[in-house]
Design a protein around this motif. Structure first.
Motif, PDB file in Angstrom:
ATOM      1  N   TRP A 181       0.812  -1.212   0.000  1.00 47.42           N
ATOM      2  CA  TRP A 181       0.000   0.000   0.000  1.00 47.42           C
ATOM      3  C   TRP A 181       0.848   1.266   0.000  1.00 47.42           C
ATOM      4  O   TRP A 181       0.379   2.340  -0.377  1.00 47.42           O
ATOM      5  CB  TRP A 181      -0.922  -0.011   1.224  1.00 47.42           C
ATOM      6  N   GLU A 182       2.098   1.145   0.385  1.00 47.20           N
ATOM      7  CA  GLU A 182       2.950   2.333   0.430  1.00 47.20           C
ATOM      8  C   GLU A 182       3.142   2.966  -0.947  1.00 47.20           C
ATOM      9  O   GLU A 182       3.524   4.141  -1.048  1.00 47.20           O
ATOM     10  CB  GLU A 182       4.304   2.001   1.050  1.00 47.20           C
ATOM     11  N   VAL A 183       2.880   2.196  -2.042  1.00 48.78           N
ATOM     12  CA  VAL A 183       3.067   2.793  -3.374  1.00 48.78           C
ATOM     13  C   VAL A 183       2.062   3.907  -3.635  1.00 48.78           C
ATOM     14  O   VAL A 183       2.245   4.706  -4.562  1.00 48.78           O
ATOM     15  CB  VAL A 183       2.964   1.717  -4.486  1.00 48.78           C
ATOM     16  N   LEU A 184       1.023   3.994  -2.799  1.00 44.73           N
ATOM     17  CA  LEU A 184       0.052   5.084  -2.967  1.00 44.73           C
ATOM     18  C   LEU A 184       0.570   6.401  -2.420  1.00 44.73           C
ATOM     19  O   LEU A 184      -0.069   7.446  -2.593  1.00 44.73           O
ATOM     20  CB  LEU A 184      -1.268   4.719  -2.287  1.00 44.73           C
ATOM     21  N   GLY A 185       1.714   6.375  -1.748  1.00 44.98           N
ATOM     22  CA  GLY A 185       2.294   7.622  -1.251  1.00 44.98           C
ATOM     23  C   GLY A 185       2.513   8.625  -2.366  1.00 44.98           C
ATOM     24  O   GLY A 185       2.338   9.839  -2.166  1.00 44.98           O
ATOM     25  N   GLU A 186       2.880   8.149  -3.542  1.00 44.65           N
ATOM     26  CA  GLU A 186       3.083   9.050  -4.681  1.00 44.65           C
ATOM     27  C   GLU A 186       1.796   9.782  -5.024  1.00 44.65           C
ATOM     28  O   GLU A 186       1.789  11.002  -5.271  1.00 44.65           O
ATOM     29  CB  GLU A 186       3.575   8.259  -5.888  1.00 44.65           C
ATOM     30  N   ALA A 187       0.683   9.034  -5.054  1.00 44.78           N
ATOM     31  CA  ALA A 187      -0.598   9.644  -5.419  1.00 44.78           C
ATOM     32  C   ALA A 187      -1.003  10.721  -4.410  1.00 44.78           C
ATOM     33  O   ALA A 187      -1.444  11.820  -4.787  1.00 44.78           O
ATOM     34  CB  ALA A 187      -1.674   8.566  -5.497  1.00 44.78           C
ATOM     35  N   VAL A 188      -0.839  10.417  -3.125  1.00 42.31           N
ATOM     36  CA  VAL A 188      -1.264  11.366  -2.088  1.00 42.31           C
ATOM     37  C   VAL A 188      -0.417  12.623  -2.137  1.00 42.31           C
ATOM     38  O   VAL A 188      -0.947  13.750  -2.106  1.00 42.31           O
ATOM     39  CB  VAL A 188      -1.187  10.694  -0.701  1.00 42.31           C
ATOM     40  N   GLN A 189       0.915  12.461  -2.204  1.00 41.60           N
ATOM     41  CA  GLN A 189       1.758  13.662  -2.207  1.00 41.60           C
ATOM     42  C   GLN A 189       1.577  14.477  -3.477  1.00 41.60           C
ATOM     43  O   GLN A 189       1.676  15.705  -3.459  1.00 41.60           O
ATOM     44  CB  GLN A 189       3.228  13.294  -1.978  1.00 41.60           C
ATOM     45  N   SER A 190       1.245  13.836  -4.596  1.00 45.35           N
ATOM     46  CA  SER A 190       1.010  14.577  -5.846  1.00 45.35           C
ATOM     47  C   SER A 190      -0.269  15.396  -5.759  1.00 45.35           C
ATOM     48  O   SER A 190      -0.327  16.549  -6.209  1.00 45.35           O
ATOM     49  CB  SER A 190       0.937  13.610  -7.035  1.00 45.35           C
ATOM     50  N   ALA A 191      -1.315  14.805  -5.139  1.00 50.38           N
ATOM     51  CA  ALA A 191      -2.558  15.553  -4.944  1.00 50.38           C
ATOM     52  C   ALA A 191      -2.328  16.732  -4.003  1.00 50.38           C
ATOM     53  O   ALA A 191      -2.859  17.838  -4.218  1.00 50.38           O
ATOM     54  CB  ALA A 191      -3.645  14.629  -4.404  1.00 50.38           C
ATOM     55  N   MET A 192      -1.527  16.525  -2.946  1.00 48.39           N
ATOM     56  CA  MET A 192      -1.212  17.621  -2.024  1.00 48.39           C
ATOM     57  C   MET A 192      -0.445  18.727  -2.729  1.00 48.39           C
ATOM     58  O   MET A 192      -0.674  19.925  -2.497  1.00 48.39           O
ATOM     59  CB  MET A 192      -0.403  17.080  -0.842  1.00 48.39           C
ATOM     60  N   ARG A 193       0.483  18.366  -3.596  1.00 46.03           N
ATOM     61  CA  ARG A 193       1.243  19.378  -4.345  1.00 46.03           C
ATOM     62  C   ARG A 193       0.312  20.233  -5.203  1.00 46.03           C
ATOM     63  O   ARG A 193       0.456  21.464  -5.284  1.00 46.03           O
ATOM     64  CB  ARG A 193       2.276  18.701  -5.254  1.00 46.03           C
ATOM     65  N   ALA A 194      -0.630  19.558  -5.869  1.00 45.56           N
ATOM     66  CA  ALA A 194      -1.568  20.295  -6.728  1.00 45.56           C
ATOM     67  C   ALA A 194      -2.403  21.269  -5.904  1.00 45.56           C
ATOM     68  O   ALA A 194      -2.614  22.429  -6.295  1.00 45.56           O
ATOM     69  CB  ALA A 194      -2.468  19.300  -7.477  1.00 45.56           C
ATOM     70  N   LEU A 195      -2.844  20.807  -4.724  1.00 45.96           N
ATOM     71  CA  LEU A 195      -3.640  21.695  -3.870  1.00 45.96           C
ATOM     72  C   LEU A 195      -2.800  22.848  -3.330  1.00 45.96           C
ATOM     73  O   LEU A 195      -3.250  23.995  -3.260  1.00 45.96           O
ATOM     74  CB  LEU A 195      -4.237  20.886  -2.713  1.00 45.96           C
ATOM     75  N   GLY A 196      -1.547  22.538  -2.944  1.00 43.93           N
ATOM     76  CA  GLY A 196      -0.672  23.586  -2.443  1.00 43.93           C
ATOM     77  C   GLY A 196      -0.414  24.646  -3.491  1.00 43.93           C
ATOM     78  O   GLY A 196      -0.357  25.848  -3.188  1.00 43.93           O
ATOM     79  N   ALA A 197      -0.261  24.217  -4.737  1.00 45.42           N
ATOM     80  CA  ALA A 197      -0.041  25.178  -5.823  1.00 45.42           C
ATOM     81  C   ALA A 197      -1.249  26.075  -6.027  1.00 45.42           C
ATOM     82  O   ALA A 197      -1.127  27.198  -6.528  1.00 45.42           O
ATOM     83  CB  ALA A 197       0.284  24.419  -7.116  1.00 45.42           C
TER      84      ALA A 197
END
Length: 483
Positions: free
Chosen positions: A403-419
């Motif tokens: 399940w740790e491979v989903l870390g990429e998806a979560v951090q990418s969504a956070m980056r988009a929101l932060g931007a």
């Protein structure tokens, strides 16, 4: 014939010379164990095929000269005479092979033996006294390389388009069909051997099929060059014999009549650059196929494919449970032999000392072996693929353990929101690294982390519902690019 051989204690002793057994035993694997797979290449790349191609070139050159009335006073061959001469090529078989062998044992020159055979046939079909000079037009103004370069071009073109390409296309079509069937089957990717962003088995096979098809297009578009311009590429003998003829135009029309591309500038030899280009492309196809074999071998070892067909085979002489991926291993070995030959052909054939040396003559006799090992590899790879069944359950189990491979998806969504200015999305990569690096997490761990981030409700819901099996992006749709 028998002989007695003494051997050291524990060594091999024998009383029969295998070299004397009839019918003769093949020294190499291609003409022995694997003959059935590569036999179609014999019609194109064997020594008898070379002599048949030489006869073809010699006959067509004679017809070309007489049809265009290059020599004043020399009559045209009648259609019946032309057909009789061409029948020498069409009917070429064991008797003609023996005849050429008998003549070459006297001439010690293979092309001269071909010339003499054709002169004999011409005298048989045009026996009248006034036709006696026609035989002297056989091999007129030609050096051996004029005949040989055209013969090899015709032979290699036939081997590529009539034998190798159909087999290679069939393999790639099988792989593409397999990719389409598995387009939606989720697969845990492994970059650097480590669990990585999920994909689908179909998409990964599609990548290999796409690469192989690209190489096929290059091979399909290959040029096959030829020349007929004499001993040093100057038309010296041609101009001396018939100074009024347009020898460049005659040479070009003849080469193109054979279905080849005319090379206007050469030494005694056609430069063989086209061969080097073609063999480099074939070797590249082989290397991509080798990549496919090692990848599929790895998927088998992971349990993602089961080798369930062909249950009569023996995997191990001592371990009954084993079904070894021998087709892919056999293919790997033959691809490596084929590439060693294609590489040395490519490197060597473009070199020639001054106007001519004979290294190309010996080197080109290995073309058939290079093609043969590639063809054998293609056959094994295709049979290997045909014996596989995907095991989606095994792929799903590996995904569920990572399940740790989903870390990429979560951090990418956070980056988009932060931007976009959403607060609380700082350092998403570092926060996911702390959660996932060096340890396994499960669905509950990830969902808890996501729900504590303060994400907008729709984003939180989307990420909390994500699983390794569904985190495949556009992978299933990408397979459509194979057509």
């Amino acid at each position: 014939m028998t002989s007695t051989t003494d051997a050291a204690p524990g060594g091999l002793s024998h009383t029969t010379r295998l070299a004397d057994v009839e019918p003769p035993i093949a020294l190499g694997a291609l003409d022995g164990r694997y003959r059935g797979v590569v036999a179609p290449l014999v019609d194109h790349l064997s020594e008898p095929a070379l002599n048949r191609a030489r006869l073809h070139v010699e006959v067509e050159w004679l017809v070309h000269l007489t049809e265009r009335e290059v020599l004043p006073g020399v009559r045209r061959l009648t259609p019946a005479e032309q057909d009789t001469l061409r029948a020498v090529v069409r009917d070429f078989g064991a008797a003609q092979i023996d005849e050429l062998g008998d003549i070459e044992r006297v001439t010690l020159h293979d092309v001269k033996a071909v010339e003499y055979v054709l002169k004999t046939r011409l005298r048989e079909i045009a026996p009248a006294e006034e036709d006696a000079g026609l035989a002297e037009l056989v091999h007129f103004c030609c050096t051996s390389e004029d005949i040989n370069n055209l013969s090899y071009a015709v032979m290699v073109r036939g081997a590529v388009h009539e034998v190798w390409l159909p087999r290679a296309r069939a393999l790639v079509d099988d792989l593409a069909s397999m990719a389409a069937d598995l387009a939606d089957v989720p697969l845990l990717a492994h970059t650097h051997g480590q669990p990585a962003t999920p994909t689908t088995m179909g998409k990964e096979l599609a990548v290999l099929a796409w690469r192989l098809r690209r190489q096929l297009r290059r091979i399909e578009d290959a040029e096959f060059l030829g020349k007929l311009n004499g001993a040093t590429g100057t038309y010296g003998a041609h101009v001396a014999a018939v100074p009024g003829a347009d020898w460049e135009a005659l040479s070009r029309s003849f080469v193109e009549h054979l279905g080849l591309t005319w090379n206007p500038l050469t030494t005694q030899i056609e430069s063989h650059d086209w061969q080097a280009e073609l063999y480099a492309d074939l070797a590249r196809f082989n290397r991509v196929l080798h990549n496919m074999c090692t990848d599929v071998w790895s998927y088998i070892s992971m349990g993602y494919f089961a080798q369930v067909r062909g249950q009569g085979t023996v995997g191990s002489s001592t371990m009954p449970h084993k079904v070894n991926p021998i087709r892919f291993e056999n293919a790997e070995a033959n691809l490596e032999v084929s590439n060693a030959l294609f590489d040395v052909l490519s490197a060597t054939l473009v070199q020639s000392r001054l106007q001519r040396d004979l290294t190309d003559s010996s080197m080109q006799r290995n073309i058939g072996s290079a093609f043969g090992h590639s063809l054998l590899a293609i056959d094994n790879a295709r049979r290997g693929l045909d014996g596989l069944d995907a095991v989606p359950e095994a792929m799903a189990a590996d995904l569920d353990r990572n399940w740790e491979v989903l870390g990429e998806a979560v951090q990418s969504a956070m980056r988009a929101l932060g931007a976009q200015g959403v607060p609380g999305m700082e350092e998403p990569y570092e926060r996911l690294k702390e959660l996932t690096r060096g340890r396994r997490i499960g669905q509950d761990d990830l969902v808890e982390f996501v729900r504590g981030l303060g994400l907008p409700p729709e984003v939180e819901q989307r990420l909390a519902a994500l699983t390794p099996q569904t985190y495949t992006g556009l992978a299933p749709a990408l397979v459509r690019h194979l057509g």
